[in-house]
Design an enzyme around this catalytic site. Structure first.
Site, mmCIF file in Angstrom:
data_model
loop_
_atom_site.group_PDB
_atom_site.id
_atom_site.type_symbol
_atom_site.label_atom_id
_atom_site.label_comp_id
_atom_site.label_asym_id
_atom_site.label_seq_id
_atom_site.Cartn_x
_atom_site.Cartn_y
_atom_site.Cartn_z
ATOM 1 C CG HIS A 119 -2.007 1.099 1.248
ATOM 2 N ND1 HIS A 119 -2.008 2.179 2.038
ATOM 3 C CD2 HIS A 119 -2.991 1.321 0.625
ATOM 4 C CE1 HIS A 119 -2.864 2.822 1.895
ATOM 5 N NE2 HIS A 119 -3.819 2.224 0.730
ATOM 6 C CG ASP A 177 -5.133 11.256 -5.196
ATOM 7 O OD1 ASP A 177 -5.333 10.259 -5.838
ATOM 8 O OD2 ASP A 177 -4.602 11.489 -4.175
ATOM 9 C CG MET A 178 -9.939 10.515 -10.060
ATOM 10 S SD MET A 178 -10.979 10.934 -11.027
ATOM 11 C CE MET A 178 -11.416 9.259 -11.658
ATOM 12 C CB ALA A 179 -10.804 5.823 -5.424
ATOM 13 N N GLY A 309 -7.952 19.317 -6.560
ATOM 14 C CA GLY A 309 -7.070 19.353 -5.788
ATOM 15 C C GLY A 309 -7.029 20.702 -4.665
HETATM 16 N N1 LIG Z 1 -2.897 3.563 -2.210
HETATM 17 C C1 LIG Z 1 -4.225 3.158 -2.563
HETATM 18 O O1 LIG Z 1 -4.411 1.835 -2.623
HETATM 19 C C2 LIG Z 1 -5.601 3.860 -2.698
HETATM 20 C C3 LIG Z 1 -6.702 3.253 -3.121
HETATM 21 C C4 LIG Z 1 -7.840 4.182 -3.325
HETATM 22 C C5 LIG Z 1 -7.683 5.569 -3.116
HETATM 23 N N2 LIG Z 1 -6.699 6.130 -2.435
HETATM 24 C C6 LIG Z 1 -6.284 7.661 -2.286
HETATM 25 O O2 LIG Z 1 -7.491 7.847 -1.538
HETATM 26 C C7 LIG Z 1 -7.628 9.382 -1.810
HETATM 27 C C8 LIG Z 1 -9.015 9.742 -2.041
HETATM 28 O O3 LIG Z 1 -9.410 9.212 -3.194
HETATM 29 P P1 LIG Z 1 -11.120 9.724 -3.439
HETATM 30 O O4 LIG Z 1 -11.604 9.250 -4.820
HETATM 31 O O5 LIG Z 1 -11.933 9.343 -2.204
HETATM 32 O O6 LIG Z 1 -11.187 11.215 -3.663
HETATM 33 P P2 LIG Z 1 -12.471 12.385 -3.588
HETATM 34 O O7 LIG Z 1 -13.656 11.812 -4.191
HETATM 35 O O8 LIG Z 1 -12.328 13.172 -2.401
HETATM 36 O O9 LIG Z 1 -11.782 13.334 -4.503
HETATM 37 C C9 LIG Z 1 -11.411 13.232 -5.963
HETATM 38 C C10 LIG Z 1 -10.791 14.357 -6.728
HETATM 39 O O10 LIG Z 1 -11.690 15.237 -6.866
HETATM 40 C C11 LIG Z 1 -11.580 16.385 -6.639
HETATM 41 N N3 LIG Z 1 -12.847 17.265 -6.229
HETATM 42 C C12 LIG Z 1 -13.490 16.935 -4.996
HETATM 43 N N4 LIG Z 1 -14.327 17.786 -5.009
HETATM 44 C C13 LIG Z 1 -14.247 18.764 -5.965
HETATM 45 C C14 LIG Z 1 -14.900 20.004 -6.399
HETATM 46 N N5 LIG Z 1 -16.006 20.445 -5.827
HETATM 47 N N6 LIG Z 1 -14.164 20.607 -7.321
HETATM 48 C C15 LIG Z 1 -13.312 20.197 -7.985
HETATM 49 N N7 LIG Z 1 -12.659 19.207 -7.728
HETATM 50 C C16 LIG Z 1 -13.013 18.321 -6.632
HETATM 51 C C17 LIG Z 1 -10.448 16.311 -5.436
HETATM 52 O O11 LIG Z 1 -9.714 17.356 -5.447
HETATM 53 C C18 LIG Z 1 -9.866 15.075 -6.169
HETATM 54 O O12 LIG Z 1 -8.650 15.505 -6.866
HETATM 55 C C19 LIG Z 1 -6.953 9.643 -2.934
HETATM 56 O O13 LIG Z 1 -5.703 10.417 -2.194
HETATM 57 C C20 LIG Z 1 -6.380 8.264 -3.444
HETATM 58 O O14 LIG Z 1 -5.148 8.204 -4.064
HETATM 59 C C21 LIG Z 1 -5.601 5.382 -2.483
#
Ligand SMILES: NC(=O)c1ccc[n+]([C@@H]2O[C@H](COP(=O)([O-])OP(=O)(O)OC[C@H]3O[C@@H](n4cnc5c(N)ncnc54)[C@H](O)[C@@H]3O)[C@@H](O)[C@H]2O)c1
Length: 336
Positions: A119, A177-179, A309
């Protein structure tokens, strides 16, 4: 949930002590702590210091190599492979992105896959390294299966995140950065706890039917139906197959088999704008584009348009001053 606010510096120190006690070299513990605190500063607490307990459990059980000999093999002027020797993904990713960055600085592009990893935390950390160097950064990692392929009944894919970072001249970088799952499983757990319905499209039951009762969710759905599904497979190909790692349901599980190496793969890429266009012009235009996006009048129910971001960057600014908020139980674990 009861929470405490602590300074980022203190959180980092506590994680370093905890990981060092579990057998990691201090330098390695510091890098992991830096990636975790980066996430908490951005209010991405799901990938912050709360993960420390899991990492120490995995270390104790032998499912992660505390003394990994991480190596890089250059395979061409813009390509290379990192063998993580089953160490921590945060350190492996950091090394891989550094190699991608130096190749991009020299030869325009750098692409590095990482194998035998684990991870790696929030991908924003790695793409931000590229934007700090005024390069475009891309990162992907596959994860163990919990997401149904579009139209499927059972889980096959992981939450498979993808991140892009694009630098500006004076403005903060664009960081998407999004799942590729619609939401993290944590959001389903939260809804269960407060007894709230979830929107259709977050998860499915054992028949693969979309449900609004969070208690019936067995697997997650991708965002955007078949589009998110397609992108999730792409992530598994770039970070899995291209890295010589397993795919979908064959990936080592995060919270099971703590004594087994997970052998995860990641993908990192850096792109040097100066090999394609005038860098100054590119960076200035990025600033202008972000500025103009922010000026688009907000729709009903929105205060304004944000850059991907940006919300996390605003949290980071505030939390650097005021401290990060973590669950009291996490603080208790870190302190003892
Ligand atoms: N390493 C792993 O195995 C793993 C697996 C899954 C997720 N993750 C991490 O989990 C974290 C969270 O992911 P997530 O998908 O839940 O993120 P999220 O849904 O909170 O956000 C996704 C993206 O949408 C953008 N965003 C959100 N609201 C916005 C708005 N109103 N206007 C414009 N942009 C907006 C955010 O800035 C981000 O870039 C990330 O850092 C990801 O790398 C890591």
């Amino acid at each position: 949930m009861s929470t405490v606010k602590i300074q980022a510096k203190e959180a980092k120190k506590l994680v370093v002590i905890k990981l060092s006690k579990a057998g990691l070299k201090e330098k390695d513990a510091e890098k992991i702590a830096e990636v975790l605190v980066h996430a908490d500063l951005r209010n991405v607490n799901s990938h912050g210091v709360l993960r420390t307990e899991h990492y120490t459990n995995r270390l104790k059980a032998g499912g992660i190599n505390a003394n990994a000999n991480i190596s890089f093999q250059s395979t061409g002027p813009v390509t290379g492979v990192v063998d993580g020797d089953n160490g921590f993904g945060h350190i492996i990713g950091d090394i891989a992105m550094d190699h991608a960055i130096s190749m991009a600085q020299k030869n325009g592009v750098g692409m590095v896959t990482a194998m035998n990893s684990s991870h790696c935390g929030a991908l924003s950390y790695f793409v931000q390294k590229a934007t700090d160097a005024k390069l475009i950064g891309i990162a992907m990692t596959h994860t163990d299966s919990i997401v149904v392929p579009f139209g499927g009944k059972s889980a096959f894919l992981g939450t498979n995140p993808i991140a892009y970072g694009i630098p500006g001249k004076n403005k903060k970088p664009f960081i998407l950065d999004m799942a590729t799952s619609n939401v993290a499983f944590g959001k389903i757990l939260q809804a269960r706890e407060v007894g709230k319905e979830i929107p259709k499209g977050w998860g499915v039951d054992e028949h693969g039917d979309a449900v609004t009762d969070p208690n019936k969710v067995v697997s997650l759905s991708t965002f955007g139906g078949p589009k998110g599904y397609g992108l999730s497979v792409i992530v598994d190909v770039f970070s899995g197959l291209l890295a010589g790692a397993a795919f979908g349901p064959h990936i080592g599980r995060m919270y099971d088999d703590l004594d087994k190496y997970r052998k995860l793969g990641h993908y990192f890429c850096a792109i040097n704008p100066s090999f394609f266009t005038d860098t100054e012009e590119f960076l200035t235009q990025m600033d202008e584009m972000m500025e103009q996006l922010q000026q688009v009048p907000p729709a009903k129910g929105f205060d304004r348009v944000y850059i991907p971001g940006e919300i996390e960057q605003l949290h980071e600014e505030k939390n650097l001053e005021e401290g990060i908020t973590i669950a009291s139980s996490v603080y208790e674990f870190l302190k003892n």
